[in-house]
Scaffold this motif. Structure first.
Motif, PDB file in Angstrom:
ATOM      1  N   MET A   1       0.789  -1.279   0.028  1.00 33.70           N
ATOM      2  CA  MET A   1      -0.157  -0.173  -0.002  1.00 33.70           C
ATOM      3  C   MET A   1       0.854   1.157   0.098  1.00 33.70           C
ATOM      4  O   MET A   1       0.760   2.065  -0.798  1.00 33.70           O
ATOM      5  CB  MET A   1      -0.913   0.023   1.147  1.00 33.70           C
ATOM      6  CG  MET A   1      -1.796   1.128   1.389  1.00 33.70           C
ATOM      7  SD  MET A   1      -3.129   1.031   2.905  1.00 33.70           S
ATOM      8  CE  MET A   1      -3.546   2.945   2.799  1.00 33.70           C
ATOM      9  N   PHE A   2       1.964   1.368   1.006  1.00 35.16           N
ATOM     10  CA  PHE A   2       2.810   2.442   1.172  1.00 35.16           C
ATOM     11  C   PHE A   2       3.516   2.548  -0.387  1.00 35.16           C
ATOM     12  O   PHE A   2       3.859   3.678  -0.755  1.00 35.16           O
ATOM     13  CB  PHE A   2       3.637   2.482   2.304  1.00 35.16           C
ATOM     14  CG  PHE A   2       2.882   2.582   3.509  1.00 35.16           C
ATOM     15  CD1 PHE A   2       2.389   3.566   3.916  1.00 35.16           C
ATOM     16  CD2 PHE A   2       2.435   1.322   4.080  1.00 35.16           C
ATOM     17  CE1 PHE A   2       1.741   3.946   5.141  1.00 35.16           C
ATOM     18  CE2 PHE A   2       1.886   1.571   5.516  1.00 35.16           C
ATOM     19  CZ  PHE A   2       1.360   2.969   5.866  1.00 35.16           C
ATOM     20  N   PHE A   3       3.967   1.380  -0.725  1.00 34.77           N
ATOM     21  CA  PHE A   3       4.735   1.369  -1.954  1.00 34.77           C
ATOM     22  C   PHE A   3       4.174   1.993  -3.175  1.00 34.77           C
ATOM     23  O   PHE A   3       4.444   2.773  -3.717  1.00 34.77           O
ATOM     24  CB  PHE A   3       5.208   0.022  -2.465  1.00 34.77           C
ATOM     25  CG  PHE A   3       6.044   0.058  -3.641  1.00 34.77           C
ATOM     26  CD1 PHE A   3       7.439   0.280  -3.505  1.00 34.77           C
ATOM     27  CD2 PHE A   3       5.710  -0.538  -4.844  1.00 34.77           C
ATOM     28  CE1 PHE A   3       8.346   0.154  -4.728  1.00 34.77           C
ATOM     29  CE2 PHE A   3       6.552  -0.707  -5.800  1.00 34.77           C
ATOM     30  CZ  PHE A   3       7.693  -0.333  -5.881  1.00 34.77           C
ATOM     31  N   GLY A   4       2.614   1.608  -3.251  1.00 30.83           N
ATOM     32  CA  GLY A   4       1.912   2.126  -4.445  1.00 30.83           C
ATOM     33  C   GLY A   4       1.562   3.666  -4.139  1.00 30.83           C
ATOM     34  O   GLY A   4       1.785   4.596  -5.086  1.00 30.83           O
ATOM     35  N   GLN A   5       1.750   4.243  -2.941  1.00 22.04           N
ATOM     36  CA  GLN A   5       1.303   5.551  -2.675  1.00 22.04           C
ATOM     37  C   GLN A   5       2.648   6.298  -2.824  1.00 22.04           C
ATOM     38  O   GLN A   5       2.771   7.501  -3.278  1.00 22.04           O
ATOM     39  CB  GLN A   5       0.912   5.853  -1.115  1.00 22.04           C
ATOM     40  CG  GLN A   5      -0.214   5.407  -0.782  1.00 22.04           C
ATOM     41  CD  GLN A   5      -0.920   5.783   0.785  1.00 22.04           C
ATOM     42  OE1 GLN A   5       0.295   5.966   1.338  1.00 22.04           O
ATOM     43  NE2 GLN A   5      -1.881   5.534   1.027  1.00 22.04           N
ATOM     44  N   LEU A   7       4.899   5.588  -5.404  1.00 19.72           N
ATOM     45  CA  LEU A   7       4.828   5.367  -6.832  1.00 19.72           C
ATOM     46  C   LEU A   7       4.119   6.678  -7.236  1.00 19.72           C
ATOM     47  O   LEU A   7       4.528   7.565  -8.089  1.00 19.72           O
ATOM     48  CB  LEU A   7       4.566   4.187  -7.309  1.00 19.72           C
ATOM     49  CG  LEU A   7       5.572   3.148  -7.301  1.00 19.72           C
ATOM     50  CD1 LEU A   7       4.943   1.762  -7.864  1.00 19.72           C
ATOM     51  CD2 LEU A   7       6.774   3.388  -7.757  1.00 19.72           C
ATOM     52  N   GLN A   8       2.860   6.643  -6.725  1.00 21.92           N
ATOM     53  CA  GLN A   8       1.941   7.946  -7.185  1.00 21.92           C
ATOM     54  C   GLN A   8       2.540   9.273  -6.850  1.00 21.92           C
ATOM     55  O   GLN A   8       2.171  10.145  -7.609  1.00 21.92           O
ATOM     56  CB  GLN A   8       0.643   7.771  -6.490  1.00 21.92           C
ATOM     57  CG  GLN A   8      -0.514   8.701  -7.011  1.00 21.92           C
ATOM     58  CD  GLN A   8      -1.829   8.330  -6.215  1.00 21.92           C
ATOM     59  OE1 GLN A   8      -1.770   7.549  -5.099  1.00 21.92           O
ATOM     60  NE2 GLN A   8      -2.958   9.055  -6.581  1.00 21.92           N
ATOM     61  N   PHE A   9       3.322   9.349  -5.446  1.00 26.32           N
ATOM     62  CA  PHE A   9       3.659  10.689  -5.417  1.00 26.32           C
ATOM     63  C   PHE A   9       4.970  10.936  -6.350  1.00 26.32           C
ATOM     64  O   PHE A   9       5.078  12.229  -6.753  1.00 26.32           O
ATOM     65  CB  PHE A   9       4.250  10.470  -3.708  1.00 26.32           C
ATOM     66  CG  PHE A   9       5.306  11.835  -3.732  1.00 26.32           C
ATOM     67  CD1 PHE A   9       4.657  12.932  -3.098  1.00 26.32           C
ATOM     68  CD2 PHE A   9       6.580  11.577  -3.589  1.00 26.32           C
ATOM     69  CE1 PHE A   9       5.257  14.172  -3.056  1.00 26.32           C
ATOM     70  CE2 PHE A   9       7.400  12.641  -3.232  1.00 26.32           C
ATOM     71  CZ  PHE A   9       6.847  14.097  -2.710  1.00 26.32           C
ATOM     72  N   PHE A  10       5.757  10.015  -6.774  1.00 28.13           N
ATOM     73  CA  PHE A  10       7.027  10.353  -7.576  1.00 28.13           C
ATOM     74  C   PHE A  10       6.274  10.718  -8.948  1.00 28.13           C
ATOM     75  O   PHE A  10       6.755  11.439  -9.653  1.00 28.13           O
ATOM     76  CB  PHE A  10       7.860   9.064  -7.684  1.00 28.13           C
ATOM     77  CG  PHE A  10       8.787   9.375  -6.201  1.00 28.13           C
ATOM     78  CD1 PHE A  10       9.682  10.188  -5.867  1.00 28.13           C
ATOM     79  CD2 PHE A  10       8.721   8.136  -5.585  1.00 28.13           C
ATOM     80  CE1 PHE A  10      10.458  10.104  -4.929  1.00 28.13           C
ATOM     81  CE2 PHE A  10       9.524   8.085  -4.152  1.00 28.13           C
ATOM     82  CZ  PHE A  10      10.298   9.203  -4.024  1.00 28.13           C
ATOM     83  N   SER A  11       5.395   9.917  -9.440  1.00 30.65           N
ATOM     84  CA  SER A  11       4.670  10.200 -10.687  1.00 30.65           C
ATOM     85  C   SER A  11       4.166  11.527 -10.742  1.00 30.65           C
ATOM     86  O   SER A  11       4.347  12.418 -11.783  1.00 30.65           O
ATOM     87  CB  SER A  11       3.513   9.235 -10.924  1.00 30.65           C
ATOM     88  OG  SER A  11       3.033   9.582 -12.103  1.00 30.65           O
ATOM     89  N   LEU A  12       3.540  11.953  -9.816  1.00 26.81           N
ATOM     90  CA  LEU A  12       2.953  13.275  -9.639  1.00 26.81           C
ATOM     91  C   LEU A  12       4.053  14.573  -9.714  1.00 26.81           C
ATOM     92  O   LEU A  12       4.010  15.529 -10.325  1.00 26.81           O
ATOM     93  CB  LEU A  12       2.047  13.761  -8.266  1.00 26.81           C
ATOM     94  CG  LEU A  12       0.559  12.823  -8.397  1.00 26.81           C
ATOM     95  CD1 LEU A  12       0.041  13.012  -7.036  1.00 26.81           C
ATOM     96  CD2 LEU A  12      -0.201  13.275  -9.789  1.00 26.81           C
ATOM     97  N   LEU A  13       5.276  14.228  -8.764  1.00 28.73           N
ATOM     98  CA  LEU A  13       6.322  15.152  -8.691  1.00 28.73           C
ATOM     99  C   LEU A  13       7.087  15.324 -10.135  1.00 28.73           C
ATOM    100  O   LEU A  13       7.333  16.238 -10.454  1.00 28.73           O
ATOM    101  CB  LEU A  13       7.168  14.324  -7.682  1.00 28.73           C
ATOM    102  CG  LEU A  13       8.473  15.439  -7.538  1.00 28.73           C
ATOM    103  CD1 LEU A  13       8.214  16.900  -6.926  1.00 28.73           C
ATOM    104  CD2 LEU A  13       9.450  14.657  -6.540  1.00 28.73           C
ATOM    105  N   GLY A  14       6.839  14.015 -10.629  1.00 31.51           N
ATOM    106  CA  GLY A  14       7.637  14.127 -12.298  1.00 31.51           C
ATOM    107  C   GLY A  14       6.871  14.646 -13.215  1.00 31.51           C
ATOM    108  O   GLY A  14       7.384  15.451 -13.993  1.00 31.51           O
TER     109      GLY A  14
END
Length: 274
Positions: A1-5, A7-14
């Motif tokens: 769950m945290f791993f997915g969050q 990934l989503q954070f880094f995707s939005l940051l990118g």
């Protein structure tokens, strides 16, 4: 769950970084083409893209086909027609100027202005051509600018010399500069009423002192009789200056105290940075 969050954070940051980089590049490209023929080109491309979008939206196939052909072959035409502008942009990119900070550009413009003033004053002093140049600081000089002839021109050595050539329409009066530009020429400045002014000083020096008493501008006066260079600031008159001292005063005025060489003979505040 945290791993997915994560990934989503880094995707939005990118995505955010991607948008910021594209916006920055577009902004820099706009600053490069500003004031050139390419501005009209951008307007034309915007119109073509808008018509292309509308033709696609409303199903206008013939118009859409024509716009598609314009976009396809237009890129080659742009490269050929606007080769000078593209070359200038690539040269600036190679010198690192395309991505320099706004403050660096302002400092570069100020240094060019200082050099133009130094060269013009040197030329006029050698030939004993009278001149009066006021450089606005924090106190506005609109009242005095309105008494002259508007110019709003870039400061160059040739233009300053030409303004003060005797028997020309603009030679009688002062040049007032603002933000590395000549705002107006043939301006009238108030004469100083100081009773302790030397009798050998003429109207030009009295005007230079007068404007320094009511504003915080720096004013350069070149004497017709002697070719001497004087500077007034905050009601003080500095006479018979050499080129190096004049340069330091101009740097203090246009760049600020922190970026000019120290000079113990005079101590007055320059233009605030930022």
């Amino acid at each position: 769950m945290f791993f997915g969050q994560d990934l989503q954070f880094f995707s939005l940051l990118g995505q955010a970084i991607d948008i910021l980089l594209v916006a920055f590049v577009v902004y820099k490209l706009i600053t490069v083409i500003r004031g050139t023929r390419a501005v009209q080109l951008v307007k034309g491309i915007t119109v073509i893209l808008l018509v292309w979008f509308l033709s696609s939206f409303f199903g206008l196939r013939t118009l859409q086909f024509i716009m598609s052909q314009l976009v396809t072959y237009g890129l080659l035409a742009i490269i050929i027609i606007f080769q000078p502008e593209l070359r200038r942009a690539l040269e600036q990119l190679g010198r690192g100027r395309l991505f320099q900070r706004a403050g660096d550009q302002e400092e570069e413009d100020a240094l060019k202005t200082i050099e133009a003033i130094i060269k013009s004053v040197r030329y006029m002093a050698k030939r004993r051509i009278g001149a009066l140049i006021s450089i606005e600081n924090e106190t506005g000089m609109n009242d005095y600018i309105e008494t002259g002839i508007p110019m709003n021109a870039k400061v160059t050595q040739e233009l300053l010399i030409n303004v003060f050539i005797p028997n020309t329409p603009l030679h009688d009066g002062a040049v007032i500069m603002r933000s590395n530009e000549i705002s107006a020429a043939a301006c009238y400045l108030p004469l100083s009423e100081n009773p302790f002014i030397s009798k050998e000083l003429g109207t030009r020096h009295r005007a230079a002192l007068g404007i320094s008493e009511v504003t915080d501008c720096l004013t350069i006066a070149v004497s017709e009789e002697t070719g001497g260079i004087s500077v007034t600031k905050n009601g003080d008159l500095h006479r018979d200056l050499d080129e190096e001292t004049l340069r330091r005063m101009l740097e203090t005025q246009l760049l600020g105290e922190s970026k000019s060489a120290p000079a113990p003979r005079w101590n007055w505040g320059g233009r605030k940075n930022g």
